[in-house]
Design a protein around this motif. Structure first.
Motif, PDB file in Angstrom:
ATOM      1  N   ILE A   1      11.570  -0.722   4.195  1.00 33.48           N
ATOM      2  CA  ILE A   1      11.570  -1.556   5.447  1.00 33.48           C
ATOM      3  C   ILE A   1      12.162  -1.112   6.442  1.00 33.48           C
ATOM      4  CG2 ILE A   1      13.607  -3.788   5.760  1.00 33.48           C
ATOM      5  CD1 ILE A   1      12.474  -4.538   3.381  1.00 33.48           C
ATOM      6  N   THR A   2      13.405   0.103   6.216  1.00 34.60           N
ATOM      7  CA  THR A   2      14.466   0.815   7.107  1.00 34.60           C
ATOM      8  C   THR A   2      14.090   1.344   8.589  1.00 34.60           C
ATOM      9  OG1 THR A   2      16.250   1.065   5.569  1.00 34.60           O
ATOM     10  CG2 THR A   2      16.282   2.282   7.672  1.00 34.60           C
ATOM     11  N   GLU A   3      12.740   2.004   8.112  1.00 33.95           N
ATOM     12  CA  GLU A   3      11.491   3.061   9.014  1.00 33.95           C
ATOM     13  C   GLU A   3      10.858   1.667   9.997  1.00 33.95           C
ATOM     14  OE1 GLU A   3       8.104   5.682   8.986  1.00 33.95           O
ATOM     15  OE2 GLU A   3       9.117   5.392   7.148  1.00 33.95           O
ATOM     16  N   TYR A   4      10.552   0.632   8.977  1.00 38.90           N
ATOM     17  CA  TYR A   4      10.270  -0.277  10.334  1.00 38.90           C
ATOM     18  C   TYR A   4      11.252  -1.048  11.016  1.00 38.90           C
ATOM     19  CZ  TYR A   4       7.819  -4.907  11.105  1.00 38.90           C
ATOM     20  OH  TYR A   4       6.782  -6.059  11.687  1.00 38.90           O
ATOM     21  N   GLU A   5      12.329  -1.068  10.320  1.00 38.94           N
ATOM     22  CA  GLU A   5      12.851  -2.194  11.045  1.00 38.94           C
ATOM     23  C   GLU A   5      14.061  -1.331  12.616  1.00 38.94           C
ATOM     24  OE1 GLU A   5      14.477  -5.732   8.701  1.00 38.94           O
ATOM     25  OE2 GLU A   5      15.658  -3.591   8.655  1.00 38.94           O
ATOM     26  N   SER A   6      13.464   0.399  12.392  1.00 40.07           N
ATOM     27  CA  SER A   6      14.289   0.989  13.455  1.00 40.07           C
ATOM     28  C   SER A   6      13.252   1.040  14.470  1.00 40.07           C
ATOM     29  CB  SER A   6      14.297   2.668  12.961  1.00 40.07           C
ATOM     30  OG  SER A   6      12.705   3.045  12.500  1.00 40.07           O
TER      31      SER A   6
ATOM     32  N   GLN B   1       0.466  -1.276   0.371  1.00 44.20           N
ATOM     33  CA  GLN B   1      -0.274   0.165  -0.196  1.00 44.20           C
ATOM     34  C   GLN B   1       0.816   0.986  -0.311  1.00 44.20           C
ATOM     35  OE1 GLN B   1      -2.518  -0.689   3.342  1.00 44.20           O
ATOM     36  NE2 GLN B   1      -3.664  -1.910   1.798  1.00 44.20           N
ATOM     37  N   THR B   2       2.279   0.631   0.397  1.00 46.11           N
ATOM     38  CA  THR B   2       2.420   2.004   0.244  1.00 46.11           C
ATOM     39  C   THR B   2       3.485   2.735  -0.521  1.00 46.11           C
ATOM     40  OG1 THR B   2       2.812   1.581   3.271  1.00 46.11           O
ATOM     41  CG2 THR B   2       5.165   3.140   2.009  1.00 46.11           C
ATOM     42  N   VAL B   3       4.169   1.626  -1.136  1.00 49.10           N
ATOM     43  CA  VAL B   3       4.922   1.919  -2.038  1.00 49.10           C
ATOM     44  C   VAL B   3       3.876   1.619  -3.370  1.00 49.10           C
ATOM     45  CG1 VAL B   3       6.808   0.644  -3.851  1.00 49.10           C
ATOM     46  CG2 VAL B   3       6.919  -0.005  -1.696  1.00 49.10           C
ATOM     47  N   ALA B   4       2.299   1.432  -3.789  1.00 52.23           N
ATOM     48  CA  ALA B   4       2.326   1.399  -4.989  1.00 52.23           C
ATOM     49  C   ALA B   4       1.489   2.863  -5.081  1.00 52.23           C
ATOM     50  CB  ALA B   4       0.962   0.705  -4.713  1.00 52.23           C
ATOM     51  N   MET B   5       1.714   3.378  -3.972  1.00 52.36           N
ATOM     52  CA  MET B   5       1.375   5.252  -4.495  1.00 52.36           C
ATOM     53  C   MET B   5       2.730   5.716  -5.013  1.00 52.36           C
ATOM     54  SD  MET B   5      -1.546   6.991  -5.019  1.00 52.36           S
ATOM     55  CE  MET B   5      -1.843   8.733  -5.592  1.00 52.36           C
ATOM     56  N   GLU B   6       3.723   5.360  -4.369  1.00 53.27           N
ATOM     57  CA  GLU B   6       5.026   5.941  -5.412  1.00 53.27           C
ATOM     58  C   GLU B   6       5.054   5.045  -6.639  1.00 53.27           C
ATOM     59  OE1 GLU B   6       6.231   8.097  -3.346  1.00 53.27           O
ATOM     60  OE2 GLU B   6       5.819   8.131  -1.322  1.00 53.27           O
ATOM     61  N   VAL B   7       4.482   4.247  -7.070  1.00 54.33           N
ATOM     62  CA  VAL B   7       5.229   3.646  -8.118  1.00 54.33           C
ATOM     63  C   VAL B   7       3.963   4.083  -9.130  1.00 54.33           C
ATOM     64  CG1 VAL B   7       4.556   1.057  -9.547  1.00 54.33           C
ATOM     65  CG2 VAL B   7       5.437   1.004  -6.814  1.00 54.33           C
ATOM     66  N   TYR B   8       2.759   4.502  -8.368  1.00 53.65           N
ATOM     67  CA  TYR B   8       2.081   5.200  -9.377  1.00 53.65           C
ATOM     68  C   TYR B   8       2.346   6.797  -9.695  1.00 53.65           C
ATOM     69  CZ  TYR B   8      -2.857   7.182 -11.716  1.00 53.65           C
ATOM     70  OH  TYR B   8      -4.064   8.008 -11.858  1.00 53.65           O
ATOM     71  N   ASN B   9       2.970   7.326  -9.101  1.00 52.79           N
ATOM     72  CA  ASN B   9       3.382   8.461 -10.144  1.00 52.79           C
ATOM     73  C   ASN B   9       4.844   8.287 -10.243  1.00 52.79           C
ATOM     74  OD1 ASN B   9       1.428  10.593  -8.688  1.00 52.79           O
ATOM     75  ND2 ASN B   9       2.559   9.944  -6.776  1.00 52.79           N
ATOM     76  N   GLN B  10       5.083   7.947  -9.946  1.00 53.78           N
ATOM     77  CA  GLN B  10       6.404   7.133 -10.581  1.00 53.78           C
ATOM     78  C   GLN B  10       6.299   7.337 -12.224  1.00 53.78           C
ATOM     79  OE1 GLN B  10      10.080   8.081  -9.666  1.00 53.78           O
ATOM     80  NE2 GLN B  10      10.794   7.743 -11.616  1.00 53.78           N
ATOM     81  N   SER B  11       5.818   6.185 -12.083  1.00 56.57           N
ATOM     82  CA  SER B  11       4.592   5.749 -13.868  1.00 56.57           C
ATOM     83  C   SER B  11       4.395   7.142 -14.252  1.00 56.57           C
ATOM     84  CB  SER B  11       3.754   4.774 -13.562  1.00 56.57           C
ATOM     85  OG  SER B  11       4.118   3.775 -12.747  1.00 56.57           O
TER      86      SER B  11
END
Length: 351
Positions: free
Chosen positions: A150-155, A101-111
């Motif tokens: 992942i970096t934010e989640y693991e922190s 869900q987090t990555v999808a919006m970024e991928v949409y905008n990048q596309s």
């Protein structure tokens, strides 16, 4: 091609690639649903878009059919890459949903940004981005967003535990190191009546490799319906499925295999499948035959000049087959054939 047709075509292509991965049935079903649902949401958002923002343009430029298809295809590539990474890293359940869900919006905008960056590039051939380069940009951008999440989640929650190693398993999304993965000679591929699809007769060229057959199988599977793909894949072990998936990427075919040998294998496989599959053709197959009789070949082919290679090759083979009895039409998944027939009918017979 309308938005719904583009959505169905992109989703079908992504699921066809998923068929060539080594997944447990539950994970496969989940990933199919993710691809379908996320592509549907992206298509809905594209439908509501006022257009693409262009530097210096006073207002957004409306998206035409080609731009919509380009944006959806790139978005699908990003989602497929993310799913592959989740499988590789053992990310499942709620964490997998959060990541997507987090990555999808970024991928949409990048596309959309890539669509904007390549708008009108046909007028500047020396600066064109190929489809493969666009996909590589999406993959790199997606990788960055995955790492950030992942970096934010693991922190906060500590390291994500790596999965138990699976035998004979290669990462799905990354290019294979030092060329293609190694495996034994290809297993026999069977036709609809379980007759083995064997290598073409005759001595292979000096620069051919055993992997040429895997490349041919990868190309063949993209043209078959899911049930037939699954049945053929059952004849291969895990390492061989990894090879088939690897060669489903056109750049890997071109870089590693003898394309003439691949085509020879592919032709043999198609001939056997067509010979052993005397089913009654679908209504869309007969409908396209009617259009072939009613319109000049040039007019029909002009309708698909901007379509993906699979669709163009199919219609070209049908046009050739209508004038040369010895030419067998290149197969197309029934659902895609039905979509193509409806699209051609709307273009040629709008009333």
């Amino acid at each position: 091609m309308d938005l719904q047709t583009a959505l169905e075509q992109v989703t079908s292509q992504m699921i066809a690639r998923l068929d060539m991965t080594v997944l447990e049935p539950e994970e496969y079903e989940e990933d199919c649903n993710i691809i379908s649902e996320f592509n549907r949401i992206a298509a809905g958002m594209l439908h509501q878009e006022p257009g693409i923002e262009m530097p210096g343009a006073p207002q957004p430029i409306p998206m035409d059919e080609n731009m919509v298809m380009q944006a959806l295809t790139l978005f699908g590539e990003g989602i497929f890459y993310t799913i592959s990474k989740c499988s590789e890293m053992g990310i499942t359940g709620d964490l997998k949903k959060q990541l997507l869900q987090t990555v999808a919006m970024e991928v949409y905008n990048q596309s959309k940004q890539i669509v904007a960056a390549t708008f009108g590039q046909e007028h500047t051939p020396e600066f064109q981005f190929t489809h493969e380069q666009q996909v590589e940009i999406i993959h790199k951008a997606t990788e960055g967003h995955i790492v950030a999440f992942i970096t934010e989640y693991e922190s906060v929650n500590g390291p994500i535990e790596p999965p138990e190693p699976k035998p004979s398993r290669q990462p799905l999304a990354q290019p294979m190191p030092d060329g293609a993965p190694q495996a034994a000679l290809p297993a026999p591929v069977t036709g609809p009546n379980d007759e083995a699809i064997s290598s073409p007769a005759g001595k292979p060229a000096a620069n051919t490799t055993p992997h040429d057959k895997y490349g041919a199988v990868a190309l063949l599977l993209t043209t078959l319906p899911p049930a037939q793909r699954s049945r053929i894949l059952r004849g291969f072990n895990a390492e061989e499925k990894e090879l088939i998936e690897y060669y489903s990427y056109p750049q890997h075919l071109e870089q590693n295999l003898d394309l003439a040998s691949v085509e020879a294998h592919l032709k043999k496989f198609r001939e056997l499948l067509l010979k052993e599959n005397p089913k009654v053709k679908a209504p869309s197959h007969k409908g396209i035959a009617r259009l072939l009789e009613s319109y000049p070949p040039e007019k029909l082919l002009s309708c698909v000049k901007d379509e993906r290679p699979l669709v163009k090759r199919y219609l070209e083979s049908r046009v050739s087959g209508s004038t040369q009895a010895r030419t067998a039409p290149e197969p197309l998944p029934p659902r895609i054939e039905d979509i193509l027939y409806k699209y051609l009918t709307r273009r040629l017979e709008p009333s």
